[in-house]
Motif scaffolding. Structure first.
Motif, PDB file in Angstrom:
ATOM      1  N   PHE A 182      32.564  77.564  54.036  1.00 45.76           N
ATOM      2  CA  PHE A 182      32.319  78.161  54.592  1.00 45.76           C
ATOM      3  C   PHE A 182      32.855  77.844  56.259  1.00 45.76           C
ATOM      4  O   PHE A 182      33.769  78.043  56.918  1.00 45.76           O
ATOM      5  CB  PHE A 182      30.515  78.726  54.801  1.00 45.76           C
ATOM      6  N   MET A 183      32.032  76.357  55.993  1.00 53.11           N
ATOM      7  CA  MET A 183      32.496  75.413  57.703  1.00 53.11           C
ATOM      8  C   MET A 183      33.905  75.360  57.344  1.00 53.11           C
ATOM      9  O   MET A 183      34.748  75.030  58.556  1.00 53.11           O
ATOM     10  CB  MET A 183      31.650  74.076  57.974  1.00 53.11           C
ATOM     11  N   TRP A 184      34.900  75.042  56.249  1.00 51.76           N
ATOM     12  CA  TRP A 184      35.659  74.392  56.199  1.00 51.76           C
ATOM     13  C   TRP A 184      36.510  75.925  56.735  1.00 51.76           C
ATOM     14  O   TRP A 184      38.078  75.116  57.219  1.00 51.76           O
ATOM     15  CB  TRP A 184      36.396  74.106  55.322  1.00 51.76           C
ATOM     16  N   THR A 185      36.511  77.226  56.564  1.00 50.60           N
ATOM     17  CA  THR A 185      37.650  78.444  56.398  1.00 50.60           C
ATOM     18  C   THR A 185      38.139  78.080  57.835  1.00 50.60           C
ATOM     19  O   THR A 185      38.904  78.810  57.894  1.00 50.60           O
ATOM     20  CB  THR A 185      37.071  79.402  56.451  1.00 50.60           C
ATOM     21  N   PRO A 186      37.244  78.126  59.109  1.00 50.38           N
ATOM     22  CA  PRO A 186      37.667  79.088  60.553  1.00 50.38           C
ATOM     23  C   PRO A 186      39.325  77.423  61.044  1.00 50.38           C
ATOM     24  O   PRO A 186      40.323  78.094  61.507  1.00 50.38           O
ATOM     25  CB  PRO A 186      36.558  78.553  61.440  1.00 50.38           C
ATOM     26  N   PRO A 187      38.436  76.405  60.526  1.00 48.27           N
ATOM     27  CA  PRO A 187      39.702  75.361  61.540  1.00 48.27           C
ATOM     28  C   PRO A 187      40.817  75.667  60.870  1.00 48.27           C
ATOM     29  O   PRO A 187      41.968  75.296  60.965  1.00 48.27           O
ATOM     30  CB  PRO A 187      39.488  74.137  60.899  1.00 48.27           C
ATOM     31  N   HIS A 188      40.669  75.821  59.097  1.00 46.43           N
ATOM     32  CA  HIS A 188      41.669  75.998  58.435  1.00 46.43           C
ATOM     33  C   HIS A 188      42.791  77.209  58.979  1.00 46.43           C
ATOM     34  O   HIS A 188      43.978  77.243  59.248  1.00 46.43           O
ATOM     35  CB  HIS A 188      41.856  76.493  57.052  1.00 46.43           C
ATOM     36  N   PHE A 189      41.944  77.593  58.697  1.00 44.07           N
ATOM     37  CA  PHE A 189      43.105  79.111  59.639  1.00 44.07           C
ATOM     38  C   PHE A 189      43.542  79.361  60.819  1.00 44.07           C
ATOM     39  O   PHE A 189      44.052  79.966  61.582  1.00 44.07           O
ATOM     40  CB  PHE A 189      42.146  81.027  59.086  1.00 44.07           C
ATOM     41  N   VAL A 223      35.199  71.245  67.342  1.00 43.53           N
ATOM     42  CA  VAL A 223      33.387  71.633  66.732  1.00 43.53           C
ATOM     43  C   VAL A 223      33.672  72.140  65.517  1.00 43.53           C
ATOM     44  O   VAL A 223      32.506  71.029  65.059  1.00 43.53           O
ATOM     45  CB  VAL A 223      33.259  72.903  67.978  1.00 43.53           C
ATOM     46  N   TYR A 224      34.720  72.756  65.097  1.00 47.88           N
ATOM     47  CA  TYR A 224      33.960  72.999  63.193  1.00 47.88           C
ATOM     48  C   TYR A 224      34.026  71.841  62.634  1.00 47.88           C
ATOM     49  O   TYR A 224      33.580  71.284  61.740  1.00 47.88           O
ATOM     50  CB  TYR A 224      35.132  74.634  63.496  1.00 47.88           C
ATOM     51  N   THR A 225      34.740  71.040  62.705  1.00 44.06           N
ATOM     52  CA  THR A 225      35.678  69.983  61.902  1.00 44.06           C
ATOM     53  C   THR A 225      34.015  69.091  62.222  1.00 44.06           C
ATOM     54  O   THR A 225      34.019  68.692  61.159  1.00 44.06           O
ATOM     55  CB  THR A 225      36.773  69.274  63.075  1.00 44.06           C
ATOM     56  N   ILE A 226      34.148  68.819  63.068  1.00 44.21           N
ATOM     57  CA  ILE A 226      32.278  67.739  63.331  1.00 44.21           C
ATOM     58  C   ILE A 226      31.133  68.198  63.175  1.00 44.21           C
ATOM     59  O   ILE A 226      30.287  67.367  62.357  1.00 44.21           O
ATOM     60  CB  ILE A 226      32.501  67.959  65.162  1.00 44.21           C
ATOM     61  N   LEU A 227      31.290  69.671  62.870  1.00 46.45           N
ATOM     62  CA  LEU A 227      30.293  70.239  62.200  1.00 46.45           C
ATOM     63  C   LEU A 227      30.502  70.344  60.421  1.00 46.45           C
ATOM     64  O   LEU A 227      29.382  69.807  59.419  1.00 46.45           O
ATOM     65  CB  LEU A 227      29.736  71.385  62.078  1.00 46.45           C
ATOM     66  N   LEU A 228      30.992  70.294  60.492  1.00 45.24           N
ATOM     67  CA  LEU A 228      31.644  70.008  57.938  1.00 45.24           C
ATOM     68  C   LEU A 228      32.194  68.534  58.433  1.00 45.24           C
ATOM     69  O   LEU A 228      31.475  68.793  57.325  1.00 45.24           O
ATOM     70  CB  LEU A 228      33.773  70.681  58.854  1.00 45.24           C
ATOM     71  N   ALA A 229      32.320  67.980  58.842  1.00 44.80           N
ATOM     72  CA  ALA A 229      32.665  66.431  59.107  1.00 44.80           C
ATOM     73  C   ALA A 229      30.431  66.740  58.157  1.00 44.80           C
ATOM     74  O   ALA A 229      30.099  65.638  57.478  1.00 44.80           O
ATOM     75  CB  ALA A 229      32.525  65.470  59.455  1.00 44.80           C
ATOM     76  N   ALA A 230      29.813  66.925  59.165  1.00 44.70           N
ATOM     77  CA  ALA A 230      28.107  66.813  58.868  1.00 44.70           C
ATOM     78  C   ALA A 230      28.210  67.000  57.288  1.00 44.70           C
ATOM     79  O   ALA A 230      26.589  66.463  56.735  1.00 44.70           O
ATOM     80  CB  ALA A 230      27.490  67.262  60.287  1.00 44.70           C
ATOM     81  N   PHE A 256      40.721  64.406  58.825  1.00 48.49           N
ATOM     82  CA  PHE A 256      40.540  65.767  59.086  1.00 48.49           C
ATOM     83  C   PHE A 256      39.927  65.640  61.336  1.00 48.49           C
ATOM     84  O   PHE A 256      40.375  66.249  61.809  1.00 48.49           O
ATOM     85  CB  PHE A 256      39.334  65.994  58.378  1.00 48.49           C
ATOM     86  N   LEU A 257      39.197  64.779  61.716  1.00 53.90           N
ATOM     87  CA  LEU A 257      38.594  64.562  62.502  1.00 53.90           C
ATOM     88  C   LEU A 257      39.707  63.827  63.131  1.00 53.90           C
ATOM     89  O   LEU A 257      39.912  64.500  64.600  1.00 53.90           O
ATOM     90  CB  LEU A 257      37.205  63.552  62.287  1.00 53.90           C
ATOM     91  N   LYS A 258      40.441  63.005  62.935  1.00 53.22           N
ATOM     92  CA  LYS A 258      41.366  62.578  63.621  1.00 53.22           C
ATOM     93  C   LYS A 258      41.680  63.767  63.565  1.00 53.22           C
ATOM     94  O   LYS A 258      42.697  63.724  65.560  1.00 53.22           O
ATOM     95  CB  LYS A 258      42.178  61.306  63.155  1.00 53.22           C
ATOM     96  N   GLY A 259      42.992  64.514  63.056  1.00 55.68           N
ATOM     97  CA  GLY A 259      43.940  65.996  63.507  1.00 55.68           C
ATOM     98  C   GLY A 259      43.063  66.848  64.358  1.00 55.68           C
ATOM     99  O   GLY A 259      43.512  67.311  65.091  1.00 55.68           O
ATOM    100  N   ALA A 260      41.064  66.979  64.041  1.00 57.21           N
ATOM    101  CA  ALA A 260      41.180  67.520  64.887  1.00 57.21           C
ATOM    102  C   ALA A 260      41.365  67.507  66.582  1.00 57.21           C
ATOM    103  O   ALA A 260      41.561  68.385  67.535  1.00 57.21           O
ATOM    104  CB  ALA A 260      40.078  68.114  64.329  1.00 57.21           C
ATOM    105  N   VAL A 261      41.301  65.932  66.834  1.00 58.71           N
ATOM    106  CA  VAL A 261      40.906  65.634  67.723  1.00 58.71           C
ATOM    107  C   VAL A 261      42.405  65.646  68.758  1.00 58.71           C
ATOM    108  O   VAL A 261      42.239  65.868  69.978  1.00 58.71           O
ATOM    109  CB  VAL A 261      40.617  64.374  68.017  1.00 58.71           C
ATOM    110  N   GLU A 262      43.338  65.410  68.071  1.00 55.41           N
ATOM    111  CA  GLU A 262      45.046  65.676  68.045  1.00 55.41           C
ATOM    112  C   GLU A 262      44.757  66.596  68.728  1.00 55.41           C
ATOM    113  O   GLU A 262      46.293  67.177  69.849  1.00 55.41           O
ATOM    114  CB  GLU A 262      45.550  65.212  67.362  1.00 55.41           C
TER     115      GLU A 262
END
Length: 314
Positions: A182-189, A223-230, A256-262
């Motif tokens: 569920f939390m992976w889907t938003p950053p993916h799309f 934001v979603y990637t941070i929540l996903l990692a947790a 994944f977090l590194k990519g989201a920050v970039e």
């Protein structure tokens, strides 16, 4: 929805591959894999034949959802480059055929999953099909930028269904497997939406990139990637986790977090300069991300079967 009967159809008889494409086989692959992991991770073992039947009927239910989605979305699929060659907008299959196949497979999959395993799992499958076809496809997708957030639940149910097929219920582990997808889907799309550019604008789909702009989308991805990692790391503390899972989660979530920050640090000028290279890499990593996490759960179950058990903390 556009009247599909007004479309101009190709002058040829539909082939088996055209009907199979209605079921969204690539999406079905994810459904089958995550449901299989949910079933094997459960503390109750099913007879191999019953387990095979359960996964088969869950896969058919996922395919039914895809057919219903293609029936309803034929008008916007025809506008978007990514979906224009699908069976209904391209004219290889009629909308009525897609609807009939979707409804028939929905009923078949639910009834036979109930007969093969239990009616709780069958009810969960029925709700999943309804959620994807009606709540997401017919309502959320065209009305709110939260479409992919809320609608992502449809793709997150399969491991819960697999777990329920084995146990007849839910647990912390199955809920966390659901939450991971569920939390992976938003950053993916959203990463896909960033480099697909005008597709969603042309189709009138209120994706976050359209309604709130690309800078806001980049912030949401972070934001979603941070929540996903947790959530991913929390899974490692349950009985579904183990040393392989924890190692996989630590490495992949750092990447994944590194990519989201970039992505968050970039603007459109920078993105266009390298043809959205960072966004495309993040999207490709997101495909590996989910399969690797669920594959690691399977690997830890294999270790347990060999006598190397690791109990979870939750």
């Amino acid at each position: 929805m556009t009247d599909v009967s007004l479309q101009t159809f190709d002058e040829h008889e539909p082939q088996f591959g055209d009907y199979f494409a209605l079921l969204k086989p690539r999406v079905m692959t994810l459904v089958v894999f995550t449901a299989f992991v949910g079933l094997l991770a459960a503390p109750v073992a099913l007879h191999p034949f019953v387990a095979f039947c359960a996964i088969l009927f869950i896969a058919i239910g996922g395919g039914a959802s895809g057919a219903l989605n293609m029936w309803w979305d034929a008008d916007i699929d025809a506008v978007m480059r990514r979906t224009a060659k699908r069976p209904v907008p391209s004219g290889r299959v009629t909308g009525d055929e897609a609807l009939a196949i979707g409804l028939a497979l929905s009923a078949f999959s639910v009834v036979f999953l109930g007969l093969a395993t239990n009616w709780f799992a069958a009810g969960l499958l029925a709700f999943t099909i309804f959620f994807y076809a009606v709540i997401y496809t017919m309502w959320l997708k065209r009305t709110t930028p939260q479409n992919i957030v809320i609608g992502g639940a449809a793709g997150a149910f399969p491991p819960m269904i697999g777990w329920a097929a084995a146990t007849g219920g839910v647990s912390v582990e199955s809920v966390l497997m659901f939450a991971l997808i569920f939390m992976w889907t938003p950053p993916h799309f959203w990463a896909l939406a960033l480099f697909m550019r005008s597709d969603y604008d042309d189709a009138g789909v209120p994706m976050l990139t359209v309604t709130h702009g690309r800078p806001a989308t980049r912030r949401h991805i972070l934001v979603y990637t941070i929540l996903l990692a947790a959530l991913a790391l929390a899974m490692g503390l349950t009985s579904a986790g183990g040393p392989i899972y924890l190692a996989t989660a630590l490495v992949l979530n750092a990447m994944f977090l590194k990519g989201a920050v970039e992505i968050w640090r970039r603007d459109e000028v920078m993105a266009e300069a390298d043809n959205y290279g960072v966004e495309k890499r993040f999207f490709k990593l997101s495909l590996l991300y989910l399969f690797a996490h669920f594959g690691a759960i399977l690997a830890d179950r294999a270790l347990e079967a060999l006598g190397f058990g690791f109990g979870g903390l939750i």
